[in-house]
Design a protein around this motif. Structure first.
Motif, PDB file in Angstrom:
ATOM      1  N   ALA A 221      -1.262  -3.561   9.897  1.00 18.17           N
ATOM      2  CA  ALA A 221      -0.082  -3.856   9.068  1.00 18.17           C
ATOM      3  C   ALA A 221      -0.474  -4.030   7.610  1.00 18.17           C
ATOM      4  CB  ALA A 221       0.613  -5.109   9.582  1.00 18.17           C
ATOM      5  N   HIS A 222      -1.602  -4.718   7.353  1.00 14.96           N
ATOM      6  CA  HIS A 222      -2.088  -4.864   5.980  1.00 14.96           C
ATOM      7  C   HIS A 222      -2.375  -3.490   5.364  1.00 14.96           C
ATOM      8  CE1 HIS A 222      -2.735  -9.228   6.593  1.00 14.96           C
ATOM      9  NE2 HIS A 222      -2.662  -9.257   5.271  1.00 14.96           N
ATOM     10  N   ARG A 228       1.578   1.917   1.187  1.00 10.67           N
ATOM     11  CA  ARG A 228       2.905   2.041   0.565  1.00 10.67           C
ATOM     12  C   ARG A 228       2.919   1.470  -0.853  1.00 10.67           C
ATOM     13  NH1 ARG A 228       4.992   0.562   5.875  1.00 10.67           N
ATOM     14  NH2 ARG A 228       4.986  -1.614   5.182  1.00 10.67           N
ATOM     15  N   ARG A 229       2.259   0.337  -1.026  1.00 10.95           N
ATOM     16  CA  ARG A 229       2.344  -0.378  -2.300  1.00 10.95           C
ATOM     17  C   ARG A 229       1.390   0.175  -3.347  1.00 10.95           C
ATOM     18  NH1 ARG A 229       0.607  -5.128  -0.515  1.00 10.95           N
ATOM     19  NH2 ARG A 229      -1.521  -4.614  -1.167  1.00 10.95           N
ATOM     20  N   ASP A 230       0.163   0.505  -2.932  1.00 13.14           N
ATOM     21  CA  ASP A 230      -0.905   0.733  -3.910  1.00 13.14           C
ATOM     22  C   ASP A 230      -1.313   2.193  -4.081  1.00 13.14           C
ATOM     23  OD1 ASP A 230      -0.972  -2.036  -4.145  1.00 13.14           O
ATOM     24  OD2 ASP A 230      -2.525  -2.256  -2.604  1.00 13.14           O
ATOM     25  N   GLY A 240      -6.280   8.073  -2.843  1.00 12.28           N
ATOM     26  CA  GLY A 240      -5.683   6.748  -2.855  1.00 12.28           C
ATOM     27  C   GLY A 240      -5.147   6.328  -1.507  1.00 12.28           C
ATOM     28  N   VAL A 241      -4.625   7.284  -0.734  1.00  9.70           N
ATOM     29  CA  VAL A 241      -4.069   6.976   0.575  1.00  9.70           C
ATOM     30  C   VAL A 241      -5.163   6.471   1.514  1.00  9.70           C
ATOM     31  CG1 VAL A 241      -2.940   7.977   2.606  1.00  9.70           C
ATOM     32  CG2 VAL A 241      -2.205   8.639   0.314  1.00  9.70           C
ATOM     33  N   VAL A 242      -6.296   7.176   1.542  1.00 13.47           N
ATOM     34  CA  VAL A 242      -7.373   6.798   2.459  1.00 13.47           C
ATOM     35  C   VAL A 242      -8.062   5.516   1.982  1.00 13.47           C
ATOM     36  CG1 VAL A 242      -9.389   7.632   3.695  1.00 13.47           C
ATOM     37  CG2 VAL A 242      -7.703   9.257   2.880  1.00 13.47           C
ATOM     38  N   GLU A 243      -8.297   5.395   0.684  1.00 11.63           N
ATOM     39  CA  GLU A 243      -8.948   4.191   0.173  1.00 11.63           C
ATOM     40  C   GLU A 243      -8.075   2.957   0.399  1.00 11.63           C
ATOM     41  OE1 GLU A 243     -10.405   4.579  -3.827  1.00 11.63           O
ATOM     42  OE2 GLU A 243     -11.115   6.629  -3.466  1.00 11.63           O
ATOM     43  N   ALA A 244      -6.762   3.095   0.240  1.00 11.08           N
ATOM     44  CA  ALA A 244      -5.866   1.970   0.503  1.00 11.08           C
ATOM     45  C   ALA A 244      -5.904   1.584   1.976  1.00 11.08           C
ATOM     46  CB  ALA A 244      -4.444   2.332   0.089  1.00 11.08           C
ATOM     47  N   ALA A 245      -5.980   2.584   2.859  1.00 10.70           N
ATOM     48  CA  ALA A 245      -6.067   2.292   4.292  1.00 10.70           C
ATOM     49  C   ALA A 245      -7.349   1.530   4.610  1.00 10.70           C
ATOM     50  CB  ALA A 245      -6.009   3.601   5.088  1.00 10.70           C
ATOM     51  N   PHE A 246      -8.474   1.964   4.053  1.00 12.77           N
ATOM     52  CA  PHE A 246      -9.740   1.263   4.276  1.00 12.77           C
ATOM     53  C   PHE A 246      -9.667  -0.156   3.720  1.00 12.77           C
ATOM     54  CE2 PHE A 246     -11.638   4.883   6.011  1.00 12.77           C
ATOM     55  CZ  PHE A 246     -12.977   4.678   6.310  1.00 12.77           C
ATOM     56  N   ALA A 247      -9.108  -0.307   2.519  1.00 13.78           N
ATOM     57  CA  ALA A 247      -9.000  -1.631   1.910  1.00 13.78           C
ATOM     58  C   ALA A 247      -8.202  -2.572   2.801  1.00 13.78           C
ATOM     59  CB  ALA A 247      -8.365  -1.528   0.529  1.00 13.78           C
ATOM     60  N   GLY A 248      -7.067  -2.075   3.331  1.00 15.29           N
ATOM     61  CA  GLY A 248      -6.231  -2.920   4.166  1.00 15.29           C
ATOM     62  C   GLY A 248      -6.902  -3.310   5.463  1.00 15.29           C
ATOM     63  N   VAL A 249      -7.546  -2.365   6.118  1.00 18.66           N
ATOM     64  CA  VAL A 249      -8.208  -2.656   7.395  1.00 18.66           C
ATOM     65  C   VAL A 249      -9.397  -3.586   7.201  1.00 18.66           C
ATOM     66  CG1 VAL A 249      -9.563  -1.631   9.261  1.00 18.66           C
ATOM     67  CG2 VAL A 249      -7.414  -0.562   8.557  1.00 18.66           C
ATOM     68  N   GLU A 265     -11.340   4.860 -16.888  1.00 19.77           N
ATOM     69  CA  GLU A 265     -10.145   5.281 -16.161  1.00 19.77           C
ATOM     70  C   GLU A 265      -9.718   4.183 -15.218  1.00 19.77           C
ATOM     71  OE1 GLU A 265      -9.594   8.306 -12.592  1.00 19.77           O
ATOM     72  OE2 GLU A 265      -9.770   9.417 -14.487  1.00 19.77           O
ATOM     73  N   ASP A 266      -8.488   3.730 -15.354  1.00 23.67           N
ATOM     74  CA  ASP A 266      -7.940   2.708 -14.462  1.00 23.67           C
ATOM     75  C   ASP A 266      -7.368   3.398 -13.228  1.00 23.67           C
ATOM     76  OD1 ASP A 266      -6.821   0.595 -13.201  1.00 23.67           O
ATOM     77  OD2 ASP A 266      -5.356   0.100 -14.752  1.00 23.67           O
ATOM     78  N   ARG A 267      -7.935   3.120 -12.071  1.00 21.14           N
ATOM     79  CA  ARG A 267      -7.537   3.789 -10.844  1.00 21.14           C
ATOM     80  C   ARG A 267      -6.633   2.918  -9.969  1.00 21.14           C
ATOM     81  NH1 ARG A 267     -10.734   8.298 -10.462  1.00 21.14           N
ATOM     82  NH2 ARG A 267     -10.554   8.549  -8.200  1.00 21.14           N
ATOM     83  N   GLY A 268      -6.117   1.850 -10.552  1.00 21.66           N
ATOM     84  CA  GLY A 268      -5.219   0.996  -9.796  1.00 21.66           C
ATOM     85  C   GLY A 268      -5.973   0.085  -8.846  1.00 21.66           C
ATOM     86  N   THR A 269      -5.261  -0.873  -8.280  1.00 24.71           N
ATOM     87  CA  THR A 269      -5.844  -1.805  -7.318  1.00 24.71           C
ATOM     88  C   THR A 269      -5.335  -1.472  -5.931  1.00 24.71           C
ATOM     89  OG1 THR A 269      -5.978  -3.550  -8.980  1.00 24.71           O
ATOM     90  CG2 THR A 269      -6.065  -4.226  -6.677  1.00 24.71           C
ATOM     91  N   LEU A 270      -6.238  -1.412  -4.979  1.00 26.48           N
ATOM     92  CA  LEU A 270      -5.912  -1.051  -3.606  1.00 26.48           C
ATOM     93  C   LEU A 270      -6.242  -2.220  -2.692  1.00 26.48           C
ATOM     94  CD1 LEU A 270      -7.643   2.430  -3.792  1.00 26.48           C
ATOM     95  CD2 LEU A 270      -5.177   2.055  -3.851  1.00 26.48           C
ATOM     96  N   GLY A 271      -5.237  -2.758  -2.007  1.00 30.41           N
ATOM     97  CA  GLY A 271      -5.450  -3.901  -1.139  1.00 30.41           C
ATOM     98  C   GLY A 271      -5.253  -5.206  -1.886  1.00 30.41           C
ATOM     99  N   ASP A 272      -5.022  -6.294  -1.126  1.00 35.40           N
ATOM    100  CA  ASP A 272      -4.783  -7.589  -1.762  1.00 35.40           C
ATOM    101  C   ASP A 272      -5.764  -8.661  -1.294  1.00 35.40           C
ATOM    102  OD1 ASP A 272      -3.913  -7.892   0.812  1.00 35.40           O
ATOM    103  OD2 ASP A 272      -1.832  -8.358   0.312  1.00 35.40           O
ATOM    104  N   GLY A 273      -6.882  -8.260  -0.722  1.00 35.87           N
ATOM    105  CA  GLY A 273      -7.895  -9.218  -0.303  1.00 35.87           C
ATOM    106  C   GLY A 273      -8.863  -9.520  -1.428  1.00 35.87           C
ATOM    107  N   PRO A 274      -9.947 -10.226  -1.125  1.00 31.48           N
ATOM    108  CA  PRO A 274     -10.978 -10.466  -2.141  1.00 31.48           C
ATOM    109  C   PRO A 274     -11.677  -9.158  -2.514  1.00 31.48           C
ATOM    110  CG  PRO A 274     -11.731 -11.192   0.017  1.00 31.48           C
ATOM    111  CD  PRO A 274     -10.276 -10.853   0.168  1.00 31.48           C
ATOM    112  N   ALA A 275     -12.270  -9.125  -3.684  1.00 37.03           N
ATOM    113  CA  ALA A 275     -12.974  -7.922  -4.126  1.00 37.03           C
ATOM    114  C   ALA A 275     -14.066  -7.546  -3.132  1.00 37.03           C
ATOM    115  CB  ALA A 275     -13.581  -8.148  -5.513  1.00 37.03           C
TER     116      ALA A 275
END
Length: 319
Positions: A221-222, A228-230, A240-249, A265-275
């Protein structure tokens, strides 16, 4: 089922051996592409498109010829498919690089890790701190698991040897010329756009396999939330899709600012956990391996579906 067996054998060879250190077919293709570039290069999208078309078409035609020559001989077709699969996959070499970087960082050898991670990423690494090296490594694990494992297996399952070779030609050309620097901004445009197209579905399949491989509804779910968000803020429509999935899992935060050729280059933030940090590299490698195994199972399922549809479309013989 010789195609399915060949894909499985090629995947096993990649897992056992990784890329050959010398005489790699992909390296040979790269040398040929570099030689051709001396004749085709100009700061023009037309020249770049011609360069890509010539190389991808010739490689795919080679695959078609090999497929046709061996299709009626199951053993030969299995072996040829296995060899092509092994040649184009990069899963074992990817996790091997990650393991080396992990060991260097855990020993405190940051300088060595900064050099080693250049094998995986194009950003400048000489001033990265340990956790930034780890982030680069995990981002590469995510994106390259999609590009170097999931995508070739899916194209191989769908189209056989032509799909394997044609896809690897596209992806290699993107790595060679699909850059936004002064030399390749126009010439590399076609390579970059074509790579985006052929990886659009595989990247989303890789993200789905990442969720399935999470082992937890909460982590899945994360990951869905992160996608969707990042992912839309990431400059790559697929990475970005795959990196966001890895970040969430993994429950970490990826993305941020990277430096390429002196340009930030700012590539956005993916996931909301700790760095992401050094302790997360091994977890990222295990996740990549689970996604890799899942993609093989899916590719075999694609082969079964393609062959079933083909058999349905053939006229039945009268007895």
């Amino acid at each position: 089922m010789s195609r399915a067996l060949g894909l499985a054998l090629g995947w096993l060879l990649d897992q056992a051996l990784g890329d050959p250190r010398r005489w790699h077919p992909v390296a040979g293709f790269g040398s040929a592409a570099s030689s051709l570039e001396k004749r085709t290069y100009a700061g023009s999208r037309v020249n770049g498109a011609a360069h890509v078309a010539l190389l991808v078409t010739s490689t795919t035609v080679l695959g078609v010829a090999v497929e046709r020559a061996t299709r009626r001989h199951r053993s030969a077709h299995t072996l040829v498919t296995a060899a092509a699969t092994w040649a184009v996959l990069g899963g074992r070499s990817l996790t091997r690089e990650a393991s080396t970087i992990d060991g260097q960082l855990r020993r405190g050898d940051l300088d060595a890790a900064r050099v080693q991670v250049r094998n995986l990423v194009g950003r400048e690494t000489s001033a990265l701190e340990a956790d930034e090296v780890a982030r680069a490594c995990i981002e590469s694990l995510a994106e390259n698991t999609s590009d170097a494992v999931v995508a070739p297996l899916l194209w191989g399952g769908l189209l056989g040897v032509p799909g394997l070779l044609g896809y690897r030609a596209v992806n290699t050309l993107d790595a060679m010329v699909g850059h936004r620097n002064e030399r390749y901004r126009e010439f590399g445009w076609a390579a970059a756009r074509l790579d985006d197209v052929v990886n659009w579905i595989p990247a989303r399949v890789a993200a789905a396999l990442t969720l399935v491989s999470s082992g937890s509804r909460g982590r899945a779910a994360h990951a869905r939330d992160a996608i969707r968000r990042d992912a839309p803020a990431h400059p790559s429509p697929n990475g970005g899709v795959v990196e966001a999935a890895f970040a969430g899992v993994l429950g970490v935060r990826l993305g941020g600012s990277n430096t390429y050729d002196g340009r930030s280059e700012d590539r956005g933030t993916l996931g909301d956990g700790p760095a992401a940090g050094v302790q997360d590299i091994a977890r990222g490698s295990r996740l990549a391996q689970r996604v890799s195994a899942g993609s093989l199972a899916l590719a075999v399922a694609v082969v079964v579906a393609v062959e079933a549809l083909s058999a349905r479309g053939r006229p039945r013989r009268r007895r």
